[in-house]
Design a protein around this motif. Structure first.
Motif, PDB file in Angstrom:
ATOM      1  N   THR A  32       0.804  -1.232   0.095  1.00  0.00           N
ATOM      2  CA  THR A  32      -0.099  -0.070   0.135  1.00  0.00           C
ATOM      3  C   THR A  32       0.804   1.085  -0.162  1.00  0.00           C
ATOM      4  N   VAL A  33       2.074   0.974   0.114  1.00  0.00           N
ATOM      5  CA  VAL A  33       2.964   2.210   0.118  1.00  0.00           C
ATOM      6  C   VAL A  33       4.279   2.028  -0.899  1.00  0.00           C
ATOM      7  N   GLY A  34       4.255   0.983  -1.665  1.00  0.00           N
ATOM      8  CA  GLY A  34       5.274   0.677  -2.686  1.00  0.00           C
ATOM      9  C   GLY A  34       6.591   0.558  -1.894  1.00  0.00           C
ATOM     10  N   GLU A  71       6.442   7.265  -2.972  1.00  0.00           N
ATOM     11  CA  GLU A  71       5.382   8.178  -2.969  1.00  0.00           C
ATOM     12  C   GLU A  71       4.961   8.764  -1.799  1.00  0.00           C
ATOM     13  N   PHE A 123       4.243  12.839   1.665  1.00  0.00           N
ATOM     14  CA  PHE A 123       3.212  13.206   2.614  1.00  0.00           C
ATOM     15  C   PHE A 123       3.752  13.081   4.018  1.00  0.00           C
ATOM     16  N   ILE A 135      -8.454  -3.427  -9.933  1.00  0.00           N
ATOM     17  CA  ILE A 135      -9.228  -3.021  -8.601  1.00  0.00           C
ATOM     18  C   ILE A 135     -10.702  -2.631  -8.838  1.00  0.00           C
ATOM     19  N   MET A 153     -12.593  -2.557  -0.907  1.00  0.00           N
ATOM     20  CA  MET A 153     -12.328  -2.403  -2.185  1.00  0.00           C
ATOM     21  C   MET A 153     -11.554  -3.830  -2.533  1.00  0.00           C
ATOM     22  N   PHE A 210      -4.416   5.238   0.723  1.00  0.00           N
ATOM     23  CA  PHE A 210      -5.017   5.485  -0.579  1.00  0.00           C
ATOM     24  C   PHE A 210      -5.844   6.651  -0.562  1.00  0.00           C
ATOM     25  N   PHE A 267      -2.177  11.140   4.787  1.00  0.00           N
ATOM     26  CA  PHE A 267      -1.766  11.715   6.212  1.00  0.00           C
ATOM     27  C   PHE A 267      -2.107  10.706   7.472  1.00  0.00           C
ATOM     28  N   MET A 272       8.443  16.833 -10.588  1.00  0.00           N
ATOM     29  CA  MET A 272       6.931  16.980 -10.031  1.00  0.00           C
ATOM     30  C   MET A 272       6.441  17.795  -9.082  1.00  0.00           C
ATOM     31  N   ILE A 285       2.072  17.326  -3.962  1.00  0.00           N
ATOM     32  CA  ILE A 285       0.626  17.059  -4.149  1.00  0.00           C
ATOM     33  C   ILE A 285       0.192  17.811  -2.692  1.00  0.00           C
ATOM     34  N   ILE A 308      -3.311  18.200  -0.327  1.00  0.00           N
ATOM     35  CA  ILE A 308      -4.682  17.868   0.096  1.00  0.00           C
ATOM     36  C   ILE A 308      -5.303  19.123   0.560  1.00  0.00           C
ATOM     37  N   ARG A 364     -11.623   8.045  -3.314  1.00  0.00           N
ATOM     38  CA  ARG A 364     -11.668   9.302  -3.903  1.00  0.00           C
ATOM     39  C   ARG A 364     -12.149   8.830  -5.583  1.00  0.00           C
ATOM     40  N   LEU A 375      -7.378  15.898  -3.323  1.00  0.00           N
ATOM     41  CA  LEU A 375      -5.908  15.696  -3.536  1.00  0.00           C
ATOM     42  C   LEU A 375      -5.486  16.054  -5.027  1.00  0.00           C
ATOM     43  N   ALA A 387      -7.448   3.810  -7.150  1.00  0.00           N
ATOM     44  CA  ALA A 387      -7.724   4.054  -5.824  1.00  0.00           C
ATOM     45  C   ALA A 387      -6.908   5.199  -5.316  1.00  0.00           C
ATOM     46  N   CYS A 388      -5.695   5.191  -5.217  1.00  0.00           N
ATOM     47  CA  CYS A 388      -4.952   6.313  -4.630  1.00  0.00           C
ATOM     48  C   CYS A 388      -4.636   7.707  -5.524  1.00  0.00           C
ATOM     49  N   PHE A 404      -1.883   8.434  -6.788  1.00  0.00           N
ATOM     50  CA  PHE A 404      -0.611   8.833  -6.827  1.00  0.00           C
ATOM     51  C   PHE A 404       0.576   8.017  -6.811  1.00  0.00           C
ATOM     52  N   GLY A 405       0.117   6.550  -7.202  1.00  0.00           N
ATOM     53  CA  GLY A 405       1.316   5.328  -7.368  1.00  0.00           C
ATOM     54  C   GLY A 405       1.463   4.491  -6.409  1.00  0.00           C
ATOM     55  N   ILE A 406       0.620   4.324  -5.203  1.00  0.00           N
ATOM     56  CA  ILE A 406       1.094   3.326  -4.391  1.00  0.00           C
ATOM     57  C   ILE A 406      -0.061   2.229  -4.508  1.00  0.00           C
ATOM     58  N   LYS A 437       0.339   7.790 -12.875  1.00  0.00           N
ATOM     59  CA  LYS A 437       1.819   8.551 -12.204  1.00  0.00           C
ATOM     60  C   LYS A 437       2.443   8.613 -13.383  1.00  0.00           C
TER      61      LYS A 437
END
Lengths: 304, 253
Positions: A24-26, A30, A34, A61, A68, A270, A274, B1, B4, B6, B54, B93, B217-218, B220-222, B241
């Motif tokens: 979920t965060v590679g 990315e 944040f 997905i 999901m 996703f 934050f 880039m 980003i 929010i 989103r 976002l 879903a996100c 931004f690539g995750i 992305k």
């Protein structure tokens, strides 16, 4: 009042119980836009396999009620690329890194673990025996007690570092798997991986996900996760990292009460990248309001 | 880039354009100051867990601190969005993804848009006013036609209820004999349309950038949910992305 948010999982000590879940965060790139990753308990990498995997074809997905389904198929850069390009990046973030390993054979789990064991940045291994979206490995291992036992045993022989086995909820007795992990020298379990699910397009009558089934995540699975964690907690004395639909700090507290020593957050990243910060702040405030000095006091504090 | 952001944005208006297309205007100063042509935002339409994710929408236009989104109601998320009123708050976002490249050398911009695929072009057109612009835009039927923010439009309808009968790519083909290397195509629309366009562009050897739509879903690539097959190697690219704008030859449509 000074609050101690740090927790121990096997030999691993983390500064707070919030861990970013694998897949979920590679590799952190990315989400680091944040979050300051050094302030988060730990980050678990996207599953690493010996060779790169390009993942499943789209559609991967689909949103479902309060959740999901995903069938990414363990898309990852492979061991070599991970070492060359991703580890230096993770070092730069100064984060506590847990490396998730996926494999289609016991030998592959062992080879990945042994190779990555040499890197100081990697503090622990999470062994994925429960991905529902790949044919080999994945659930074939995750639903087989003796396979989970063998994998734990062999990986144990390959590293002194903390070993966490990520368990599947797609079986009837998750505590039996936790017992095997404990017996074979695993340090902890994470529970739960996603639940197998599907969804159809009523016009074409085809599954929406190309892989036909996917793994269900998000708040829809939270009650299942809590029940599985409670089951393990009541029967087996092994640290549990809880995950499954955690969306806010109240959920974190609930998971800890149910038996978790720490938690992982996944799908919420996703939607709200934050979220980890908000949870760390929220649980600290909860501890202050409830005069809890060490957050670890909450673990398995259920009143049944 | 760019960074980003929010931002808790305030709805200024949410106007119904035709039976199921709306134009949303929000005050969102930080994102408005950063966002470029062809980028997108990912919008939380509800404060609860339903719908959970989103909704990704192309940036349609920017005016000072206002973002404009042109969207079609297709499901529960966009339906909830369509009920937002002036003063409501939306958590947005953005800016996300890579937009259109308008720096390269072209004299004429050919815009090819199918249906709600017109969404990213008002902002693009504003940024390339010094070029010749021809817009080929296709809809199912006359009642669906929207020309919001477009310039020099030529219409096609699938049923022939207005102007050319057929798709906007058919229309382009019927008129496109004069296209040359000083032309560049910008396109957005259904995949079947983009496939036809791809063929046309390779026949004519014209540069074409397409903006793709995908479930994600996100943004931004995750999550890796928005994979699209890459033409150059055996791998997948991510719409969020690596795109949403791609050179049409980069990807398999």
């Amino acid at each position: 009042m000074d609050i101690n948010l740090s927790v121990n999982i096997g030999k691993l000590k983390i500064c707070n119980p919030i861990i970013l879940a694998s897949g979920t965060v590679g590799y952190g790139e990315e989400i680091a836009k944040f979050l300051e990753l050094s302030k988060i308990g730990a980050i678990i990498t996207k599953s690493i396999s010996l060779k790169p995997r390009k993942g499943n074809p789209p559609q991967r997905i689909v949103e479902t009620p309060s959740g999901m389904l995903n069938a990414i198929g363990l898309a990852n850069v492979g061991l070599e690329e991970f070492i060359t390009n991703k580890i230096p990046l993770l070092e730069k973030f100064n984060s506590t890194v847990i490396c998730n390993i996926a494999a289609s054979s016991i030998e592959e789990y062992v080879e990945c673990t042994r190779t990555l064991n040499d890197f100081d940045i990697i503090k622990a291994f999470e062994i994925n025996v429960s991905c529902p979206n790949v044919r080999e490995g994945g659930l074939i291992f995750g639903n087989d007690l003796s396979a989970v036992g063998k994998i734990t045993n062999q990986v144990r022989a390959a590293t002194e570092k903390t070993i966490i086995i990520k368990l599947s909820p797609n079986n009837s007795q998750i505590s039996e798997f936790a017992q095997v992990v404990k017996d074979e020298g695993g340090d902890a379990v994470s529970a739960i991986n996603t639940l197998v699910g599907t969804a159809f397009d009523i016009n074409t009558r085809k599954p929406i996900i190309k892989n036909i089934t996917g793994g269900l995540s998000g708040p829809a699975i939270k009650p299942v996760a809590l029940a599985k964690i409670l089951e393990i907690s009541r029967k087996i004395n092994i640290p549990i990292i809880g995950l499954g639909g955690i969306m806010n700090w109240k959920d974190v507290i609930e998971f800890m009460i149910a038996g978790a020593s720490a938690v992982q957050i996944g799908t919420v990243n996703f939607i709200n990248p934050f979220a980890a910060y908000e949870m760390i702040e929220g649980i600290a405030n909860y501890c202050i309001s409830n005069s809890i000095k060490n957050i670890s006091e909450l673990t398995a504090s259920y009143q049944l | 880039m760019s960074k980003i952001i929010i931002e808790n944005s305030i709805v200024e208006s949410n106007e119904r354009i035709n039976s199921n297309v709306y134009l949303l205007k929000v005050t969102s100063p930080e994102i408005a100051s950063q966002i470029g042509v062809g980028q997108f935002c990912n919008i939380k339409v509800s404060d609860t867990d339903y719908p959970l994710l989103r909704r990704p929408l192309s940036i349609c236009d920017v005016e000072d601190d206002k973002l404009f989104f042109l969207y079609q109601v297709v499901g529960v998320g966009t339906e909830i969005l369509s009920r937002k009123m002036k003063g409501d708050r939306l958590n947005i976002l953005g800016p996300l993804g890579n937009g259109f490249n308008i720096q390269d050398d072209f004299e004429t911009a050919i815009i090819v848009a199918g249906g709600i695929g017109i969404a990213p072009f008002p902002f693009l057109i504003k940024k390339i006013m010094n070029k010749n612009i021809i817009t080929y835009v296709g809809f199912k039927t006359k009642a669906d036609i929207i020309d919001y923010g477009l310039k020099n439009c030529k219409y096609s309808t699938d049923d022939g209820s207005l102007d050319f009968k057929g798709t906007c790519v058919d229309l382009l083909k019927s008129e496109g004999k004069t296209l040359n290397s000083k032309c560049k195509i910008f396109a957005c629309g259904p995949n079947s349309m983009l496939r036809n366009l791809k063929e046309f562009c390779s026949d004519k050897n014209i540069t074409c950038e397409v903006s793709l739509e995908s479930v994600m879903a996100c943004g931004f690539g995750i999550c890796q949910g928005c994979a699209v097959e890459s033409k150059n190697d055996d791998n997948y690219k991510l719409v969020c992305k690596d795109g949403p704008v791609f050179n049409i030859n980069e990807i398999k449509i």
